[in-house]
Design a protein around this motif. Structure first.
Motif, mmCIF file in Angstrom:
data_model
loop_
_atom_site.group_PDB
_atom_site.id
_atom_site.type_symbol
_atom_site.label_atom_id
_atom_site.label_comp_id
_atom_site.label_asym_id
_atom_site.label_seq_id
_atom_site.Cartn_x
_atom_site.Cartn_y
_atom_site.Cartn_z
ATOM 1 N N ASN A 79 14.838 -37.739 -1.283
ATOM 2 C CA ASN A 79 14.794 -36.744 -0.410
ATOM 3 C C ASN A 79 13.212 -36.348 -0.103
ATOM 4 N N GLY A 80 12.522 -36.557 -1.102
ATOM 5 C CA GLY A 80 10.987 -36.307 -0.737
ATOM 6 C C GLY A 80 10.349 -37.346 0.233
ATOM 7 N N GLY A 81 10.800 -38.324 0.728
ATOM 8 C CA GLY A 81 10.150 -38.999 1.366
ATOM 9 C C GLY A 81 9.641 -40.370 0.877
ATOM 10 N N GLN A 82 9.826 -40.448 -0.609
ATOM 11 C CA GLN A 82 9.359 -41.818 -1.204
ATOM 12 C C GLN A 82 10.156 -42.813 -0.731
ATOM 13 N N MET A 142 18.868 -41.913 -0.932
ATOM 14 C CA MET A 142 19.839 -42.766 -0.048
ATOM 15 C C MET A 142 19.137 -44.180 0.031
ATOM 16 N N ASN A 143 19.998 -45.270 -0.481
ATOM 17 C CA ASN A 143 19.727 -46.575 -0.788
ATOM 18 C C ASN A 143 20.346 -47.694 -0.209
ATOM 19 N N TRP A 144 19.947 -48.792 -0.339
ATOM 20 C CA TRP A 144 20.436 -50.245 0.262
ATOM 21 C C TRP A 144 20.462 -51.069 -1.057
ATOM 22 N N ARG A 184 24.591 -57.950 -7.758
ATOM 23 C CA ARG A 184 24.123 -56.999 -6.515
ATOM 24 C C ARG A 184 22.610 -56.604 -6.945
ATOM 25 N N GLU A 185 21.925 -56.312 -6.010
ATOM 26 C CA GLU A 185 20.615 -55.935 -6.263
ATOM 27 C C GLU A 185 19.992 -55.081 -5.290
ATOM 28 N N LEU A 186 19.098 -54.329 -5.717
ATOM 29 C CA LEU A 186 18.282 -53.239 -4.995
ATOM 30 C C LEU A 186 17.313 -53.673 -4.001
ATOM 31 N N VAL A 187 17.629 -53.147 -2.601
ATOM 32 C CA VAL A 187 16.840 -53.703 -1.550
ATOM 33 C C VAL A 187 15.916 -52.665 -1.199
ATOM 34 N N ALA A 188 16.134 -51.447 -1.234
ATOM 35 C CA ALA A 188 15.299 -50.179 -0.693
ATOM 36 C C ALA A 188 15.989 -49.037 -1.043
ATOM 37 N N THR A 189 14.957 -48.052 -1.227
ATOM 38 C CA THR A 189 15.436 -46.825 -1.569
ATOM 39 C C THR A 189 14.637 -45.548 -0.938
ATOM 40 N N SER A 190 15.222 -44.546 -0.676
ATOM 41 C CA SER A 190 14.487 -43.269 0.099
ATOM 42 C C SER A 190 14.828 -42.130 -0.442
#
Length: 115
Positions: free
Chosen positions: A52-55, A33-35, A44-50
Motif C-alpha cells: 500500500n505504501g508503493g513499494q 497485492m502480489n503475484w 509456487r514462487e513469488l513473482v512480484a509484490t506491491s
C-alpha cells in the motif's frame, strides 16, 4: 476478500502479456497485492509484490521484464510481462496480504510461452 484474475494465454517467446486481478469484498484490509506462479512440476514462487505504501519487489528471474502496478481506486493489480521466456510458463496466482495476517488467493491463470 475475493480475487478474480484474468489475462493468461499462449504467447511466443519474446512476446508480452498483461495479467489483471480485481479484488472485491473487504478490500479495506488489504496491505499488499502480489503475484505468484507455479511452473509445471514445481513449487509456487513469488513473482512480484506491491504494498500500500508503493513499494514493489520482484523475483530476480523477472526483474527488468515484469512490472507490477496497482489501481487502488479500482482495487486491481496488474502484472505486465515483457520479453517472456519459456521458463515463465506457469499458472499465475493473484494474492493479497491483509491487516489480520490472512492471505487470499485468486483462482490462477495459465501463461504458456512457446519457444
Amino acid at each position: 476478500v475475493q480475487l478474480q484474475a484474468s489475462g493468461g494465454g499462449l504467447v511466443q517467446a519474446g512476446g508480452s502479456l498483461r495479467l489483471s486481478c480485481a479484488a472485491s469484498g473487504s478490500t479495506w484490509i488489504i496491505l499488499s497485492m502480489n503475484w505468484y506462479r507455479q511452473p509445471p512440476g514445481k513449487q509456487r514462487e513469488l513473482v512480484a509484490t506491491s504494498t500500500n505504501g508503493g513499494q514493489t519487489n520482484y523475483a530476480d528471474s523477472v526483474k527488468g521484464r515484469f512490472a507490477i502496478a496497482r489501481d487502488n481506486a479500482k482495487n486491481t493489480v496488474l502484472l505486465q510481462m515483457n520479453n517472456l521466456k519459456p521458463e515463465d510458463t506457469a499458472v499465475y496466482y493473484c494474492n493479497v496480504g491483509t491487516t489480520f495476517g490472512y492471505t487470499y488467493w485468486g483462482q490462477g491463470t495459465l501463461v504458456t510461452v512457446s519457444s
